[in-house]
Enzyme design. Sequence first.
Site, PDB file in Angstrom:
ATOM      1  N   GLU A 176     -15.951   2.597   3.857  1.00  0.00           N
ATOM      2  CA  GLU A 176     -16.146   1.231   3.263  1.00  0.00           C
ATOM      3  C   GLU A 176     -16.895   1.041   3.449  1.00  0.00           C
ATOM      4  O   GLU A 176     -16.985  -0.425   2.042  1.00  0.00           O
ATOM      5  CB  GLU A 176     -14.481   0.568   3.689  1.00  0.00           C
ATOM      6  CG  GLU A 176     -12.972   0.908   3.781  1.00  0.00           C
ATOM      7  CD  GLU A 176     -12.725   2.171   4.447  1.00  0.00           C
ATOM      8  OE1 GLU A 176     -13.870   2.803   4.830  1.00  0.00           O
ATOM      9  OE2 GLU A 176     -11.318   2.368   4.206  1.00  0.00           O
TER      10      GLU A 176
ATOM     11  N   PHE B 247       1.069  -1.499  12.457  1.00  0.00           N
ATOM     12  CA  PHE B 247       0.218  -0.156  12.408  1.00  0.00           C
ATOM     13  C   PHE B 247      -0.988  -0.322  10.873  1.00  0.00           C
ATOM     14  O   PHE B 247      -0.730  -1.232   9.965  1.00  0.00           O
ATOM     15  CB  PHE B 247       1.228   0.816  11.370  1.00  0.00           C
ATOM     16  CG  PHE B 247      -0.340   2.139  11.219  1.00  0.00           C
ATOM     17  CD1 PHE B 247      -1.157   2.722  12.127  1.00  0.00           C
ATOM     18  CD2 PHE B 247       0.280   2.994   9.629  1.00  0.00           C
ATOM     19  CE1 PHE B 247      -1.825   3.888  11.962  1.00  0.00           C
ATOM     20  CE2 PHE B 247      -0.847   3.765   9.443  1.00  0.00           C
ATOM     21  CZ  PHE B 247      -1.793   4.220  10.458  1.00  0.00           C
ATOM     22  N   GLN B 248      -2.727   0.007  11.361  1.00  0.00           N
ATOM     23  CA  GLN B 248      -3.282  -1.011  10.297  1.00  0.00           C
ATOM     24  C   GLN B 248      -3.044  -1.483  10.568  1.00  0.00           C
ATOM     25  O   GLN B 248      -3.428  -2.704   9.683  1.00  0.00           O
ATOM     26  CB  GLN B 248      -2.817   0.048   9.082  1.00  0.00           C
ATOM     27  CG  GLN B 248      -3.299   1.687   9.786  1.00  0.00           C
ATOM     28  CD  GLN B 248      -4.055   2.229   8.192  1.00  0.00           C
ATOM     29  OE1 GLN B 248      -3.737   1.951   7.423  1.00  0.00           O
ATOM     30  NE2 GLN B 248      -5.213   3.412   8.798  1.00  0.00           N
TER      31      GLN B 248
ATOM     32  N   LYS C 230       0.614  -6.691   1.791  1.00  0.00           N
ATOM     33  CA  LYS C 230       1.259  -5.463   1.013  1.00  0.00           C
ATOM     34  C   LYS C 230       2.528  -5.857  -0.110  1.00  0.00           C
ATOM     35  O   LYS C 230       2.445  -6.401  -1.364  1.00  0.00           O
ATOM     36  CB  LYS C 230       1.886  -4.445   1.367  1.00  0.00           C
ATOM     37  CG  LYS C 230       2.413  -3.800   0.952  1.00  0.00           C
ATOM     38  CD  LYS C 230       2.346  -1.763   1.941  1.00  0.00           C
ATOM     39  CE  LYS C 230       2.640  -0.744   0.968  1.00  0.00           C
ATOM     40  NZ  LYS C 230       3.412   0.291   1.958  1.00  0.00           N
TER      41      LYS C 230
ATOM     42  N   MET D 258     -39.742   2.113  13.470  1.00  0.00           N
ATOM     43  CA  MET D 258     -39.565   1.087  13.870  1.00  0.00           C
ATOM     44  C   MET D 258     -39.411   0.752  15.542  1.00  0.00           C
ATOM     45  O   MET D 258     -40.201   0.166  16.107  1.00  0.00           O
ATOM     46  CB  MET D 258     -39.248  -0.484  13.160  1.00  0.00           C
ATOM     47  CG  MET D 258     -39.681  -1.617  13.061  1.00  0.00           C
ATOM     48  SD  MET D 258     -41.318  -1.577  13.029  1.00  0.00           S
ATOM     49  CE  MET D 258     -41.770  -2.882  11.234  1.00  0.00           C
TER      50      MET D 258
END
Lengths: 589, 176
Positions: free
Chosen positions: A64, A126-127, A176, A491
């Site tokens: 993502e 969940f999630q 959802k 760097m």
Amino acid sequence: MSDSALDQARKRTGRMTGAEAIIRSLEAEDVTICWGIPGGAILPLYDAFMRCDHSIQHVLVRHEQGAGHMAQGYARATGKVGVCIATSGPGATNLVTPIADAFLDSTPLVAITGQVPTHLIGTDAFQEADITGIVMPIVKHSFLVQTVEDIPRALHEAFHIASTGRPGPVLVDIPKDLQQAEFDFAYPATIELPGYSAEFPEVPASIAAAATMIAQSKRPVIYVGGGVINAEASEDLILFAETLQAPVTTTLLAKGAFPDSHPLSVQMPGMHGSKYANWTIHRSDLLITIGARFDDRVTGKLDAFAPGAKVIHFDIDPAEISKNRRADVTLLGDLKRTLPALREAVVETRNAERLADQRDWLTDVQGWREENPFRYMKGEKLKPQYIIEQFDRALKGKDAIWVTGVGQHQMWAAQFLSIDGPRRWLTSGGLGTMGFGVPAAIGAQQGCPDAYVVNFDGDGCFQMTSQELATAICYDVPVIHAVMNNGWLGMVRQWQELFHDERFSETNLFGTIPDFVKLAEAYGCLGLRAETEAEVDAVIEQAIAERRPTVIDFRIDHDEKVYPMVPAGAASHEMIDQVWDNDWVEEGV
Amino acid sequence: MATPGHHTLSVFVENRPGVLSRVCGLFSRRGFNIESLAVGPTERTDRSVITIRVDCTRHSVEQVVKQLDKLIDVIDAIEVEPDSAIERELLLVKVKAEAEHRLEIMRMAEVFNARVVDAGATTLLLECVEHPDRLAALEELLSPYEIVEAVRTGRVAMTRASIANETARPKLNILG
């Protein structure tokens, strides 16, 4: 989308699910492409992507974070809003870095995340992650949609907020069950946000005050930030600068907003900027700040920055005014209006006599520039600056977009590339996100399919997001990823060498770096390598000619450092420059 | 106490979920220090007012106000000038009051317009709605008797009715 098709999309009505409403809303916002990965809580939307007729291309990425940076690269290359999509929980949290990056670099981004169904919110389902809570300090705004009827309004407001005023990221979190619910869709025609306005009234008194300051200044400098690019005001800036005959310095984010090749350009200021930019600022008596925010990487020690200068500050964000440096005159609002207004006010006073007063100043600036160009020493080993120069030459006259990761290679590219137009230099400035390059370049290429897109990356950065080579292959996105491979987190190594007595703690990647040519080939990309100067031109030519996803492994001198440099906390005119005198540069100006 | 660097802000917001946490989150993120905070409904059901007492010794109050104004749900943020506003706060204080001190405490309460709202065998519960400075003074005077418990609501403020305004909630002049 054509105007009539867009008009039709905005007028569409009918009974549909929340998921379809998301798609119809995206169409109404003229979205043609978005990036994401499906998952449980966003499944209804992905189902609708397949089930409905629509005009939106969805690009399936591999992580993502890649979706977010691709949307950013697209947004910065095209000026349109970038859209990324993720599921709830880990999908959403993986978007946090690009959202923060877009916030600090003022990139218009709309992130759509699935959320667990409304009846499960707050139960540690969940999630489930409270993503609107997590991103609160790094978004311009966010929505947790409460009813299916709110979906079109939330998206309409999200696009409006992301793209107007000072652009930024907006997150829309959609449970959802709302995606599955049915309702009567109609796209809102108006925006009702009483607490939000990007419009500012004209203030003639401020224009007059600024004009007086310009008339009194003998050593003006124009300090330009990324706001000029967001405002599409490059042409206005060029006219303004030419009228004033004042030197122009462009920050890392503003590279291309004013042509690097213009005689008035003194290139980049700040930590790894040009000596002549920093000296010009240091000696100036008037700092005309345009869409810039006095970032610490630009100013160095703040109270020693432009110590003798008055400040005129143009910005669209009132909170930037006098945040770090007090402004003597403020010009708020759209640069497309304020820049020409101030130019109008001063144009008549910029007569030959007045410009003659300023001639000594321009002569000084010119002298500093001629004596202190960006330079590097050739050696036995391959120098990154040489590679950048050769790429610049190879694509001269072609429409090229240059993207970078973060670190030494980014600074070398900023110093040695000559870029003459806006939206052709994409880099992560404010957040300094390693791993930005690969996905941002892919998104930029998808937005500008005819351009040549080159991602200058470091070996450390490249390994943070190289999985998106799979996305590049899938969608045939012919970005050239030029990896400046020095085997180190370069760097950080430079700082350890200069400021930590060469204790190279955990910065050596050598021996654990994969063979980038084989890695490229494993994904189906073209893999090339150059280890000497003699090999550079051939690989560049081949990469440009083949026009397919390509990785070039440039084995560069690991000892090469970025100079000149303002050490952290020092005044910006006190630059160190090892190669020539290995000491503090005399103040000298 | 009216300390320099301390300011009262009146933040007029949309009555939406999460707005208080956006405002408070801004304060912690930008390093602004909240001294007191009061939230409540207004004359409009879709609007709330958050009254914030902020310690601005480290930041300018202008910067705080501008950052607040940037929040989409914030319709207006203004600094309340002490001279042109009425500021009030509610104090509930439970104070030890043995028989020999009761009258004394009640007389003192009267001076401060405080009311006795409950009484126990050895304590009195006073309620006082006053300017926060006056509440502090009352607390100080009560402290020799021993304050068992004290709680304050945080201040709320409103521009004086006697001061003419074109609008009830003037827009801050950010154009300087």
